[in-house]
Design a protein around this motif. Structure first.
Motif, PDB file in Angstrom:
ATOM      1  N   ASP A  99      31.626  41.305  40.349  1.00 50.64           N
ATOM      2  CA  ASP A  99      32.662  42.153  39.799  1.00 50.64           C
ATOM      3  C   ASP A  99      33.815  42.156  40.791  1.00 50.64           C
ATOM      4  OD1 ASP A  99      33.591  45.351  40.094  1.00 50.64           O
ATOM      5  OD2 ASP A  99      33.647  44.535  38.063  1.00 50.64           O
ATOM      6  N   ALA A 100      35.043  41.994  40.293  1.00 51.47           N
ATOM      7  CA  ALA A 100      36.198  41.881  41.188  1.00 51.47           C
ATOM      8  C   ALA A 100      36.326  43.097  42.096  1.00 51.47           C
ATOM      9  CB  ALA A 100      37.474  41.687  40.362  1.00 51.47           C
ATOM     10  N   ARG A 101      36.129  44.255  41.527  1.00 53.62           N
ATOM     11  CA  ARG A 101      36.251  45.482  42.320  1.00 53.62           C
ATOM     12  C   ARG A 101      35.187  45.537  43.408  1.00 53.62           C
ATOM     13  NH1 ARG A 101      33.960  50.415  40.766  1.00 53.62           N
ATOM     14  NH2 ARG A 101      34.787  52.260  41.849  1.00 53.62           N
ATOM     15  N   ALA A 102      33.940  45.229  43.054  1.00 53.22           N
ATOM     16  CA  ALA A 102      32.860  45.255  44.042  1.00 53.22           C
ATOM     17  C   ALA A 102      33.054  44.170  45.100  1.00 53.22           C
ATOM     18  CB  ALA A 102      31.514  45.075  43.341  1.00 53.22           C
ATOM     19  N   GLN A 103      33.498  42.978  44.680  1.00 56.13           N
ATOM     20  CA  GLN A 103      33.714  41.898  45.634  1.00 56.13           C
ATOM     21  C   GLN A 103      34.804  42.268  46.645  1.00 56.13           C
ATOM     22  OE1 GLN A 103      31.903  39.359  45.993  1.00 56.13           O
ATOM     23  NE2 GLN A 103      30.797  39.117  44.084  1.00 56.13           N
ATOM     24  N   LEU A 104      35.823  42.952  46.187  1.00 55.66           N
ATOM     25  CA  LEU A 104      36.892  43.357  47.087  1.00 55.66           C
ATOM     26  C   LEU A 104      36.420  44.456  48.038  1.00 55.66           C
ATOM     27  CD1 LEU A 104      39.729  42.581  47.759  1.00 55.66           C
ATOM     28  CD2 LEU A 104      40.567  44.242  46.079  1.00 55.66           C
ATOM     29  N   TYR A 105      35.585  45.355  47.534  1.00 52.33           N
ATOM     30  CA  TYR A 105      34.976  46.355  48.412  1.00 52.33           C
ATOM     31  C   TYR A 105      34.209  45.665  49.543  1.00 52.33           C
ATOM     32  CZ  TYR A 105      35.567  51.074  46.430  1.00 52.33           C
ATOM     33  OH  TYR A 105      36.053  52.302  46.062  1.00 52.33           O
ATOM     34  N   GLN A 143      44.937  37.887  47.360  1.00 56.17           N
ATOM     35  CA  GLN A 143      45.727  36.731  47.806  1.00 56.17           C
ATOM     36  C   GLN A 143      46.326  36.967  49.190  1.00 56.17           C
ATOM     37  OE1 GLN A 143      48.504  36.275  44.612  1.00 56.17           O
ATOM     38  NE2 GLN A 143      46.932  35.587  43.154  1.00 56.17           N
ATOM     39  N   ASN A 144      46.816  38.185  49.423  1.00 54.48           N
ATOM     40  CA  ASN A 144      47.375  38.500  50.744  1.00 54.48           C
ATOM     41  C   ASN A 144      46.292  38.488  51.819  1.00 54.48           C
ATOM     42  OD1 ASN A 144      49.997  38.830  49.748  1.00 54.48           O
ATOM     43  ND2 ASN A 144      49.623  40.974  49.221  1.00 54.48           N
ATOM     44  N   LEU A 145      45.127  39.061  51.483  1.00 52.18           N
ATOM     45  CA  LEU A 145      44.018  39.063  52.440  1.00 52.18           C
ATOM     46  C   LEU A 145      43.505  37.645  52.667  1.00 52.18           C
ATOM     47  CD1 LEU A 145      42.007  42.208  51.255  1.00 52.18           C
ATOM     48  CD2 LEU A 145      43.444  42.002  53.285  1.00 52.18           C
ATOM     49  N   LEU A 146      43.538  36.815  51.620  1.00 55.95           N
ATOM     50  CA  LEU A 146      43.080  35.433  51.741  1.00 55.95           C
ATOM     51  C   LEU A 146      43.979  34.653  52.700  1.00 55.95           C
ATOM     52  CD1 LEU A 146      41.048  33.333  50.718  1.00 55.95           C
ATOM     53  CD2 LEU A 146      42.622  32.839  48.838  1.00 55.95           C
ATOM     54  N   ALA A 147      45.274  34.903  52.629  1.00 53.25           N
ATOM     55  CA  ALA A 147      46.184  34.236  53.555  1.00 53.25           C
ATOM     56  C   ALA A 147      45.906  34.660  54.991  1.00 53.25           C
ATOM     57  CB  ALA A 147      47.629  34.563  53.179  1.00 53.25           C
ATOM     58  N   PHE A 148      45.603  35.932  55.181  1.00 51.09           N
ATOM     59  CA  PHE A 148      45.286  36.411  56.532  1.00 51.09           C
ATOM     60  C   PHE A 148      43.967  35.822  57.029  1.00 51.09           C
ATOM     61  CE2 PHE A 148      42.687  39.504  58.875  1.00 51.09           C
ATOM     62  CZ  PHE A 148      43.431  39.598  60.049  1.00 51.09           C
ATOM     63  N   TYR A 193      37.513  34.478  44.666  1.00 53.99           N
ATOM     64  CA  TYR A 193      37.058  34.907  43.338  1.00 53.99           C
ATOM     65  C   TYR A 193      37.975  35.986  42.782  1.00 53.99           C
ATOM     66  CZ  TYR A 193      34.267  37.319  39.812  1.00 53.99           C
ATOM     67  OH  TYR A 193      33.840  37.918  38.650  1.00 53.99           O
ATOM     68  N   VAL A 194      38.307  36.985  43.605  1.00 57.28           N
ATOM     69  CA  VAL A 194      39.146  38.090  43.131  1.00 57.28           C
ATOM     70  C   VAL A 194      40.578  37.617  42.882  1.00 57.28           C
ATOM     71  CG1 VAL A 194      39.994  40.412  43.660  1.00 57.28           C
ATOM     72  CG2 VAL A 194      37.703  39.729  44.405  1.00 57.28           C
ATOM     73  N   SER A 195      41.057  36.691  43.718  1.00 61.40           N
ATOM     74  CA  SER A 195      42.456  36.244  43.596  1.00 61.40           C
ATOM     75  C   SER A 195      42.726  35.498  42.301  1.00 61.40           C
ATOM     76  CB  SER A 195      42.822  35.354  44.782  1.00 61.40           C
ATOM     77  OG  SER A 195      42.057  34.151  44.767  1.00 61.40           O
ATOM     78  N   THR A 196      41.695  35.039  41.619  1.00 61.46           N
ATOM     79  CA  THR A 196      41.882  34.290  40.368  1.00 61.46           C
ATOM     80  C   THR A 196      41.750  35.170  39.129  1.00 61.46           C
ATOM     81  OG1 THR A 196      39.526  33.700  40.334  1.00 61.46           O
ATOM     82  CG2 THR A 196      41.041  32.170  41.423  1.00 61.46           C
ATOM     83  N   ARG A 197      41.500  36.451  39.327  1.00 61.35           N
ATOM     84  CA  ARG A 197      41.299  37.342  38.187  1.00 61.35           C
ATOM     85  C   ARG A 197      42.649  37.761  37.607  1.00 61.35           C
ATOM     86  NH1 ARG A 197      36.118  39.361  37.532  1.00 61.35           N
ATOM     87  NH2 ARG A 197      37.064  40.142  35.600  1.00 61.35           N
ATOM     88  N   THR A 198      42.978  37.204  36.454  1.00 56.81           N
ATOM     89  CA  THR A 198      44.255  37.534  35.806  1.00 56.81           C
ATOM     90  C   THR A 198      44.201  38.868  35.074  1.00 56.81           C
ATOM     91  OG1 THR A 198      43.547  36.278  33.851  1.00 56.81           O
ATOM     92  CG2 THR A 198      44.832  35.108  35.538  1.00 56.81           C
ATOM     93  N   ASP A 199      42.974  39.374  34.810  1.00 59.99           N
ATOM     94  CA  ASP A 199      42.867  40.649  34.095  1.00 59.99           C
ATOM     95  C   ASP A 199      43.102  41.846  35.007  1.00 59.99           C
ATOM     96  OD1 ASP A 199      40.524  39.906  35.443  1.00 59.99           O
ATOM     97  OD2 ASP A 199      39.307  41.268  34.235  1.00 59.99           O
ATOM     98  N   PRO A 219      45.641  42.124  37.922  1.00 62.69           N
ATOM     99  CA  PRO A 219      46.657  41.511  38.787  1.00 62.69           C
ATOM    100  C   PRO A 219      46.863  42.243  40.108  1.00 62.69           C
ATOM    101  CG  PRO A 219      47.659  42.631  36.907  1.00 62.69           C
ATOM    102  CD  PRO A 219      46.194  42.602  36.650  1.00 62.69           C
ATOM    103  N   ASP A 220      46.680  43.565  40.123  1.00 65.56           N
ATOM    104  CA  ASP A 220      46.877  44.291  41.380  1.00 65.56           C
ATOM    105  C   ASP A 220      45.815  43.919  42.402  1.00 65.56           C
ATOM    106  OD1 ASP A 220      44.989  45.409  39.722  1.00 65.56           O
ATOM    107  OD2 ASP A 220      45.355  47.476  40.377  1.00 65.56           O
ATOM    108  N   LEU A 221      44.555  43.828  41.953  1.00 62.83           N
ATOM    109  CA  LEU A 221      43.484  43.411  42.858  1.00 62.83           C
ATOM    110  C   LEU A 221      43.665  41.952  43.263  1.00 62.83           C
ATOM    111  CD1 LEU A 221      40.301  45.095  41.301  1.00 62.83           C
ATOM    112  CD2 LEU A 221      41.876  45.984  43.018  1.00 62.83           C
ATOM    113  N   ALA A 222      44.095  41.117  42.324  1.00 68.56           N
ATOM    114  CA  ALA A 222      44.306  39.698  42.634  1.00 68.56           C
ATOM    115  C   ALA A 222      45.395  39.529  43.686  1.00 68.56           C
ATOM    116  CB  ALA A 222      44.660  38.933  41.365  1.00 68.56           C
ATOM    117  N   ARG A 223      46.455  40.306  43.570  1.00 69.69           N
ATOM    118  CA  ARG A 223      47.550  40.202  44.544  1.00 69.69           C
ATOM    119  C   ARG A 223      47.090  40.642  45.940  1.00 69.69           C
ATOM    120  NH1 ARG A 223      50.714  42.568  41.681  1.00 69.69           N
ATOM    121  NH2 ARG A 223      50.654  44.695  42.505  1.00 69.69           N
ATOM    122  N   LEU A 224      46.309  41.725  46.001  1.00 76.06           N
ATOM    123  CA  LEU A 224      45.769  42.166  47.292  1.00 76.06           C
ATOM    124  C   LEU A 224      44.849  41.102  47.873  1.00 76.06           C
ATOM    125  CD1 LEU A 224      45.262  44.250  49.506  1.00 76.06           C
ATOM    126  CD2 LEU A 224      43.565  45.338  47.993  1.00 76.06           C
TER     127      LEU A 224
END
Length: 376
Positions: A138-144, A187-192, A172-178, A180-185
Motif C-alpha cells: 500500500d502506498a501509504r504504508a510503504q511511505l511510512y 520522488q523527492n525522497l528518492l532523489a535524496f 513503488y510510491v513514486s509511480t502511483r498516479t492515484d 499524486p501528493d504521496l508520489a511527489r513526496l
C-alpha cells in the motif's frame, strides 16, 4: 471528527512489527518460567515485613510502565526493541499472579490460573502469526516504512541493503498516479536517497540474523533431510505412545466402580483433583490425550511407510490439537510442571514443519533437474 475516525480506521503496521512481537513472546515465556522455577527452588519466599508483602506483580507493573515510557519519549528504533523485551518481562511477572486476582481467597496456586496463562500466551502467539503474514503493498504504508528507514540516515547507520529496500519502496510510491501528493513526496525522497554522497555504513548482521545463520549451519550439519525424517517419526511415535500409555493406565484402574473410586482417592491425595466433579475433567483430559495419541501414532506410521503427505497433515493436526486444546486441561491438573512437555511438543511441530518445507524444496529441485535434462 471524520479526520480522527479516518486515522483510527486506517492503522499502518509498524516495520519489523513481527520482530518486536517475537522479542516480547520470548521474554514473556522466559520471565514466567524463570519466576516459577526460582520461587519453587527457594520455597516461595515473600518480600516484606509483618504487614507488607511486595508481590512480584508490582515489579511487573513497574517494568511495564518503563516499557510504555520508552517509545513515548524516544523515537529511536532501539526504544521499540527495548520496550518489546521489557513488555514481555513485565507481562510474565504480572500474569504469574493471576490466581490471586480471580479468587476470593487470593490463591496463588489456584489450578485454573495455569490454563488461563497458557491460553493468554497462545493468543499472543496467534497474534504474532497473524502479523507475520505478508500483506498487500500500500502506498501509504510503504511511505511510512520508508520514513522509518530514514531514521537510520539521521543516525548515520544506513546499511546498503537498507538503502536498497528504501529505494524499492520509494520507487513503488513514486509511480502511483492515484495519489499524486504521496508520489511527489516519494520522488523527492528518492532523489535524496539515490545521491552518491549519501553516507552508508558497512553492512553488519544483527544478533537475530547471526543466530539464524548459526542455526541454519547447525541444521545443515546435524539435521539433513533424512535424519530429520527420523526425528519426526520418533517424535510423533513417542508423543502418541506416551499418551496412549497414560490412557491405558487410567482405563485399567477405572474399569470398575471400585477402581473409579480408588482413582478419585489417589488423585485427591496428590492434589490433582479437589472434588468428584473435577474427576470428570480428568477423564475428559485422558480421553482427549488418547484420541490425539492415536492420531500421532498413525501419523508416524504413515510417514514411515512413505505416505508422507497424509502423515504430515495428520501429525500437524494432532500436535495443534494438543497445543491448543489438550494442554489447557493438562495445565489445570499438572500446573507449570508441564511447561517442558509443551516445549517438547512444540519442538516436534517445528521439526515436522521444517521437514515438510525441505521436502517441498527437494521436489522442486528434482523437477527442475528433470526439466533441465529434457531441455538439454
Amino acid at each position: 471528527m471524520n479526520r480522527w475516525t479516518s486515522r483510527l480506521l486506517r492503522p499502518v503496521r509498524r516495520q519489523s512489527a513481527e520482530v518486536y512481537l517475537l522479542l516480547m513472546l520470548l521474554s514473556f515465556a522466559a520471565s514466567l518460567t524463570l519466576t516459577r522455577l526460582l520461587l519453587y527452588l527457594t520455597g516461595y519466599p515473600q518480600l516484606g515485613g509483618a504487614n507488607l508483602h511486595i508481590a512480584h506483580v508490582l515489579w511487573g507493573g513497574l517494568i511495564l510502565f518503563v516499557a510504555a515510557l520508552l517509545p513515548l519519549i524516544f523515537v529511536n528504533r532501539w526504544a521499540h526493541a527495548a520496550g518489546a523485551v521489557l513488555s514481555g518481562l513485565g507481562i510474565g511477572l504480572f500474569i504469574d499472579e493471576v490466581g490471586k486476582f480471580i479468587t476470593q481467597s487470593n490463591d496463588y496456586f489456584y489450578p485454573g490460573a495455569a490454563p488461563l496463562i497458557y491460553a493468554f500466551f497462545l493468543l499472543a502467539v496467534l497474534l504474532y502469526l497473524r502479523v507475520r503474514r505478508p500483506h498487500r503493498p500500500d502506498a501509504r504504508a510503504q511511505l511510512y516504512h520508508a520514513l522509518d528507514t530514514l531514521e537510520e540516515v539521521l543516525d548515520h547507520h544506513l546499511e546498503p541493503d537498507e538503502r536498497d529496500d528504501l529505494l524499492t519502496r520509494l520507487r513503488y510510491v513514486s509511480t502511483r498516479t492515484d495519489q499524486p501528493d504521496l508520489a511527489r513526496l516519494a520522488q523527492n525522497l528518492l532523489a535524496f536517497a539515490s545521491a552518491s554522497d549519501l553516507h552508508l555504513t558497512p553492512e553488519t548482521s544483527g544478533l537475530l540474523r547471526r543466530w539464524e545463520v548459526g542455526l541454519r549451519a547447525l541444521e545443515a550439519r546435524w539435521l539433513p533431510w533424512a535424519r530429520l525424517r527420523v526425528v519426526v517419526i520418533l517424535g510423533l511415535a513417542s508423543l502418541g505412545g506416551i499418551a496412549l500409555f497414560r490412557l491405558g493406565k487410567v482405563v485399567a484402574v477405572a474399569g470398575s466402580a471400585a477402581g473409579l473410586q480408588q482413582l478419585l482417592a489417589d488423585q485427591m491425595a496428590t492434589g490433582h483433583v479437589a472434588s468428584a466433579g473435577a474427576l470428570g475433567w480428568l477423564l475428559a483430559r485422558m480421553a482427549l490425550e488418547g484420541a490425539v495419541g492415536i492420531l500421532l501414532v498413525v501419523a508416524a506410521i504413515l510417514v514411515l511407510v512413505r505416505r508422507e503427505r497424509a502423515g504430515l497433515q495428520l501429525g500437524s493436526l494432532g500436535l495443534l490439537l494438543t497445543l491448543t486444546t489438550v494442554n489447557l486441561l493438562v495445565f489445570y491438573f499438572e500446573q507449570f510442571s508441564t511447561i517442558a512437555w509443551a516445549v517438547l511438543q512444540f519442538g516436534v511441530l517445528l521439526a515436522l514443519m521444517r521437514y515438510q518445507r525441505l521436502g517441498i524444496r527437494r521436489n522442486v529441485d528434482a523437477l527442475r533437474r528433470i526439466s533441465e535434462r529434457k531441455s538439454a
